[in-house]
Design a protein around this motif. Structure first.
Motif, PDB file in Angstrom:
ATOM      1  N   GLY A 198       4.942  17.370  11.779  1.00 57.01           N
ATOM      2  CA  GLY A 198       3.540  17.151  11.484  1.00 57.01           C
ATOM      3  C   GLY A 198       2.785  16.746  12.731  1.00 57.01           C
ATOM      4  N   GLY A 199       1.476  16.589  12.581  1.00 57.33           N
ATOM      5  CA  GLY A 199       0.650  16.181  13.703  1.00 57.33           C
ATOM      6  C   GLY A 199       0.660  14.681  13.899  1.00 57.33           C
ATOM      7  N   ALA A 200      -0.226  14.228  14.759  1.00 57.08           N
ATOM      8  CA  ALA A 200      -0.259  12.807  15.096  1.00 57.08           C
ATOM      9  C   ALA A 200      -0.687  11.946  13.919  1.00 57.08           C
ATOM     10  CB  ALA A 200      -1.205  12.580  16.278  1.00 57.08           C
ATOM     11  N   THR A 201      -1.479  12.500  12.989  1.00 61.11           N
ATOM     12  CA  THR A 201      -2.057  11.654  11.948  1.00 61.11           C
ATOM     13  C   THR A 201      -1.921  12.197  10.534  1.00 61.11           C
ATOM     14  OG1 THR A 201      -4.233  12.707  12.232  1.00 61.11           O
ATOM     15  CG2 THR A 201      -3.771  10.744  13.565  1.00 61.11           C
ATOM     16  N   ASP A 202      -1.229  13.322  10.322  1.00 63.22           N
ATOM     17  CA  ASP A 202      -1.210  13.915   8.978  1.00 63.22           C
ATOM     18  C   ASP A 202       0.124  13.796   8.265  1.00 63.22           C
ATOM     19  OD1 ASP A 202       0.341  15.679  10.423  1.00 63.22           O
ATOM     20  OD2 ASP A 202      -0.768  17.481   9.831  1.00 63.22           O
ATOM     21  N   ARG A 203       1.077  13.084   8.839  1.00 63.90           N
ATOM     22  CA  ARG A 203       2.412  13.065   8.234  1.00 63.90           C
ATOM     23  C   ARG A 203       2.427  12.315   6.904  1.00 63.90           C
ATOM     24  NH1 ARG A 203       2.544  11.394  13.004  1.00 63.90           N
ATOM     25  NH2 ARG A 203       3.584   9.381  12.673  1.00 63.90           N
ATOM     26  N   ALA A 204       1.644  11.247   6.791  1.00 61.65           N
ATOM     27  CA  ALA A 204       1.574  10.538   5.512  1.00 61.65           C
ATOM     28  C   ALA A 204       1.027  11.453   4.419  1.00 61.65           C
ATOM     29  CB  ALA A 204       0.703   9.290   5.645  1.00 61.65           C
ATOM     30  N   ASP A 205       0.093  12.320   4.755  1.00 65.19           N
ATOM     31  CA  ASP A 205      -0.442  13.264   3.769  1.00 65.19           C
ATOM     32  C   ASP A 205       0.632  14.227   3.294  1.00 65.19           C
ATOM     33  OD1 ASP A 205      -2.999  12.209   3.760  1.00 65.19           O
ATOM     34  OD2 ASP A 205      -3.736  13.562   5.333  1.00 65.19           O
ATOM     35  N   HIS A 206       1.568  14.591   4.170  1.00 64.27           N
ATOM     36  CA  HIS A 206       2.666  15.470   3.765  1.00 64.27           C
ATOM     37  C   HIS A 206       3.447  14.848   2.611  1.00 64.27           C
ATOM     38  CE1 HIS A 206       1.898  17.735   7.410  1.00 64.27           C
ATOM     39  NE2 HIS A 206       2.910  18.545   7.166  1.00 64.27           N
TER      40      HIS A 206
ATOM     41  N   ARG B 284       2.271  12.350   0.539  1.00 58.05           N
ATOM     42  CA  ARG B 284       1.403  12.149  -0.624  1.00 58.05           C
ATOM     43  C   ARG B 284       1.177  13.434  -1.414  1.00 58.05           C
ATOM     44  NH1 ARG B 284      -1.108   7.762   2.488  1.00 58.05           N
ATOM     45  NH2 ARG B 284      -2.174   9.278   3.800  1.00 58.05           N
ATOM     46  N   ASP B 285       1.106  14.592  -0.723  1.00 55.95           N
ATOM     47  CA  ASP B 285       0.820  15.831  -1.456  1.00 55.95           C
ATOM     48  C   ASP B 285       2.071  16.640  -1.783  1.00 55.95           C
ATOM     49  OD1 ASP B 285       1.512  17.276   0.857  1.00 55.95           O
ATOM     50  OD2 ASP B 285      -0.564  17.535   1.488  1.00 55.95           O
ATOM     51  N   GLY B 286       3.259  16.090  -1.473  1.00 56.44           N
ATOM     52  CA  GLY B 286       4.491  16.729  -1.902  1.00 56.44           C
ATOM     53  C   GLY B 286       5.093  17.714  -0.930  1.00 56.44           C
ATOM     54  N   ARG B 287       4.464  17.931   0.222  1.00 54.95           N
ATOM     55  CA  ARG B 287       5.064  18.846   1.196  1.00 54.95           C
ATOM     56  C   ARG B 287       6.345  18.282   1.788  1.00 54.95           C
ATOM     57  NH1 ARG B 287       0.198  19.725   5.210  1.00 54.95           N
ATOM     58  NH2 ARG B 287      -0.483  17.768   4.235  1.00 54.95           N
ATOM     59  N   ALA B 288       6.454  16.963   1.854  1.00 49.11           N
ATOM     60  CA  ALA B 288       7.655  16.305   2.361  1.00 49.11           C
ATOM     61  C   ALA B 288       8.049  15.184   1.413  1.00 49.11           C
ATOM     62  CB  ALA B 288       7.405  15.758   3.770  1.00 49.11           C
ATOM     63  N   ASP B 289       9.322  14.807   1.457  1.00 52.79           N
ATOM     64  CA  ASP B 289       9.823  13.726   0.611  1.00 52.79           C
ATOM     65  C   ASP B 289       9.734  12.382   1.316  1.00 52.79           C
ATOM     66  OD1 ASP B 289      10.812  15.535  -1.504  1.00 52.79           O
ATOM     67  OD2 ASP B 289      12.195  16.187   0.073  1.00 52.79           O
ATOM     68  N   VAL B 290      10.000  12.365   2.597  1.00 53.75           N
ATOM     69  CA  VAL B 290       9.982  11.138   3.396  1.00 53.75           C
ATOM     70  C   VAL B 290       9.374  11.461   4.754  1.00 53.75           C
ATOM     71  CG1 VAL B 290      11.935  10.003   2.265  1.00 53.75           C
ATOM     72  CG2 VAL B 290      12.359  11.597   4.143  1.00 53.75           C
ATOM     73  N   ALA B 291       8.934  10.415   5.452  1.00 53.25           N
ATOM     74  CA  ALA B 291       8.294  10.615   6.757  1.00 53.25           C
ATOM     75  C   ALA B 291       8.624   9.460   7.677  1.00 53.25           C
ATOM     76  CB  ALA B 291       6.777  10.734   6.595  1.00 53.25           C
ATOM     77  N   LEU B 292       8.666   9.750   8.959  1.00 57.70           N
ATOM     78  CA  LEU B 292       8.705   8.698   9.966  1.00 57.70           C
ATOM     79  C   LEU B 292       7.272   8.458  10.417  1.00 57.70           C
ATOM     80  CD1 LEU B 292      11.810   9.538  12.205  1.00 57.70           C
ATOM     81  CD2 LEU B 292      11.615   7.844  10.383  1.00 57.70           C
ATOM     82  N   LEU B 293       6.791   7.225  10.211  1.00 55.49           N
ATOM     83  CA  LEU B 293       5.411   6.872  10.519  1.00 55.49           C
ATOM     84  C   LEU B 293       5.375   5.654  11.430  1.00 55.49           C
ATOM     85  CD1 LEU B 293       3.851   7.116   6.927  1.00 55.49           C
ATOM     86  CD2 LEU B 293       3.997   8.918   8.658  1.00 55.49           C
ATOM     87  N   TYR B 294       4.213   5.445  12.037  1.00 53.42           N
ATOM     88  CA  TYR B 294       3.998   4.263  12.869  1.00 53.42           C
ATOM     89  C   TYR B 294       2.937   3.383  12.222  1.00 53.42           C
ATOM     90  CZ  TYR B 294       6.871   5.698  16.821  1.00 53.42           C
ATOM     91  OH  TYR B 294       7.935   6.021  17.624  1.00 53.42           O
ATOM     92  N   ALA B 295       3.331   2.169  11.863  1.00 57.06           N
ATOM     93  CA  ALA B 295       2.384   1.181  11.344  1.00 57.06           C
ATOM     94  C   ALA B 295       1.956   0.280  12.505  1.00 57.06           C
ATOM     95  CB  ALA B 295       3.045   0.346  10.253  1.00 57.06           C
ATOM     96  N   PRO B 296       0.677  -0.106  12.563  1.00 58.19           N
ATOM     97  CA  PRO B 296      -0.370   0.081  11.553  1.00 58.19           C
ATOM     98  C   PRO B 296      -1.234   1.316  11.762  1.00 58.19           C
ATOM     99  CG  PRO B 296      -1.145  -1.431  13.206  1.00 58.19           C
ATOM    100  CD  PRO B 296       0.244  -1.021  13.629  1.00 58.19           C
ATOM    101  N   PHE B 297      -0.808   2.267  12.583  1.00 52.37           N
ATOM    102  CA  PHE B 297      -1.655   3.416  12.898  1.00 52.37           C
ATOM    103  C   PHE B 297      -1.795   4.368  11.715  1.00 52.37           C
ATOM    104  CE2 PHE B 297       0.313   1.980  16.849  1.00 52.37           C
ATOM    105  CZ  PHE B 297      -0.810   1.749  17.618  1.00 52.37           C
TER     106      PHE B 297
ATOM    107  N   THR C 263      -7.801   1.548  16.921  1.00 57.02           N
ATOM    108  CA  THR C 263      -7.295   1.902  18.247  1.00 57.02           C
ATOM    109  C   THR C 263      -6.228   0.944  18.733  1.00 57.02           C
ATOM    110  OG1 THR C 263      -8.932   0.562  19.432  1.00 57.02           O
ATOM    111  CG2 THR C 263      -9.556   2.835  18.876  1.00 57.02           C
ATOM    112  N   GLY C 264      -6.160  -0.259  18.162  1.00 57.72           N
ATOM    113  CA  GLY C 264      -5.211  -1.260  18.635  1.00 57.72           C
ATOM    114  C   GLY C 264      -5.843  -2.269  19.568  1.00 57.72           C
ATOM    115  N   ALA C 265      -7.000  -1.980  20.106  1.00 56.76           N
ATOM    116  CA  ALA C 265      -7.753  -2.904  20.952  1.00 56.76           C
ATOM    117  C   ALA C 265      -9.165  -2.965  20.372  1.00 56.76           C
ATOM    118  CB  ALA C 265      -7.775  -2.435  22.402  1.00 56.76           C
ATOM    119  N   PRO C 266      -9.430  -3.880  19.442  1.00 56.53           N
ATOM    120  CA  PRO C 266     -10.651  -3.853  18.637  1.00 56.53           C
ATOM    121  C   PRO C 266     -11.951  -3.809  19.426  1.00 56.53           C
ATOM    122  CG  PRO C 266      -9.089  -5.453  17.776  1.00 56.53           C
ATOM    123  CD  PRO C 266      -8.545  -4.993  19.097  1.00 56.53           C
ATOM    124  N   GLU C 267     -11.992  -4.435  20.597  1.00 60.04           N
ATOM    125  CA  GLU C 267     -13.252  -4.505  21.321  1.00 60.04           C
ATOM    126  C   GLU C 267     -13.428  -3.363  22.311  1.00 60.04           C
ATOM    127  OE1 GLU C 267     -13.458  -8.310  23.140  1.00 60.04           O
ATOM    128  OE2 GLU C 267     -13.291  -9.414  21.270  1.00 60.04           O
TER     129      GLU C 267
END
Length: 288
Positions: free
Chosen positions: A129-137, A139-152, A203-207
């Motif tokens: 998946g891309g940098a930001t769409d793996r969780a959607d995979h 949620r919509d059933g394209r994948a069963d599990v994902a490796l993600l980075y929290a809190p991003f 972004t990880g650096a709020p200001e």
């Protein structure tokens, strides 16, 4: 209360994304007059104007913007329900794991080995998946599990198991004012411009200032070389280090977590076995 049909939502989302009736009609493979009539009928039943139209321009109203947001989620949910139902009845289903290329912190081989040792292990298909769409995979059933980075990554609707906690590093051009430091702080980065990851608000650096929108690490590195931005990334995602850039630890940045994520309502043994294997492997690694 007016009810929405799936087909109507599909029609509206196509028009809202294209902002052009002709392009949307071609995408849907229907006649443009029929599409226009369907949208007018939808507006009449809902009692709101969804689109502002002119001979050359189509724009979303506030109501249309709201329906686009919720309509996408509704269509994803319908698609996910169908896909998950099919897979629940498939006793020979393979497990599908979605990852970002290079986003496994070199843990993937160990994860797959731990799962392969289980008597109920299935074939694992790796999806990218891309940098930001793996969780959607997931949620919509394209994948069963994902490796993600929290809190991003957006963890809405997902459960997860933490595999690794790591610090973050700043990536700078070699002539940057902070490049001579052995480490930098969030206060230092507050004066800088950080990239905006498409689909991610944090972004990880709020200001820090909001810089160019990017979709992957290659774009980030290119923008850093051009002097348009600096970056703050989890240490593992900053690998391999590029010889023409400078990497400095940011000790006071909130830690990043690499997690294995799956849908909260997914109780299939296929997924439970994989999660259990990964949890056991992670515990053994932590103990060692």
């Amino acid at each position: 209360m007016a009810e929405l049909e799936t087909r109507e939502l599909e029609y509206f989302v196509a028009v809202a994304e294209e902002l052009h009736f002709g392009h949307a009609a071609a995408r849907l493979a229907i006649a443009q007059p029929a599409l226009s009539k369907a949208i007018r009928r939808l507006e009449s039943r809902l009692g709101v104007r969804l689109l502002e139209r002119s001979s050359r321009h189509v724009a979303l109203t506030p109501a249309g913007d709201a329906l686009l947001h919720h309509g996408r989620h509704a269509l994803n949910a319908v698609g996910a329900a169908a896909e998950k139902t099919r897979r629940a009845g498939d006793h020979q289903a393979r497990l599908r794991l979605v990852i970002k290329p290079g986003g496994d912190a070199n843990l993937l081989s160990g994860i797959l080995a731990a799962y392969a040792d289980r008597p109920d292990a299935r074939q694992v298909d790796i999806l990218f998946g891309g940098a930001t769409d793996r969780a959607d995979h997931v949620r919509d059933g394209r994948a069963d599990v994902a490796l993600l980075y929290a809190p991003f990554d957006d963890m809405t609707g997902l459960d997860h198991e933490t595999l690794m906690v790591e610090g973050r590093v700043a990536i700078l051009p070699p002539d940057h004012r902070l490049a001579s430091r052995s480490e930098v702080t969030l206060a230092d980065l507050a004066q800088e411009t950080l990239p905006r990851w498409k689909g991610v608000r944090w972004t990880g650096a709020p200001e820090a200032g909001q810089g160019p929108e990017v979709t992957d690490a290659a774009e980030v590195l290119h923008m850093i070389r051009l002097g348009r931005t600096v970056a703050l990334l989890p240490r593992s995602l900053a690998q391999p280090m590029q010889p023409d850039l400078v990497y400095r630890p940011v000790p006071d940045a909130p830690a990043s977590e690499l997690v294995l994520a799956w849908s909260q309502d997914d109780r299939r043994p296929l997924v439970a076995s994989f999660v259990a294997a990964v949890a056991e492997a992670s515990a053994r690694s932590a103990g060692a």
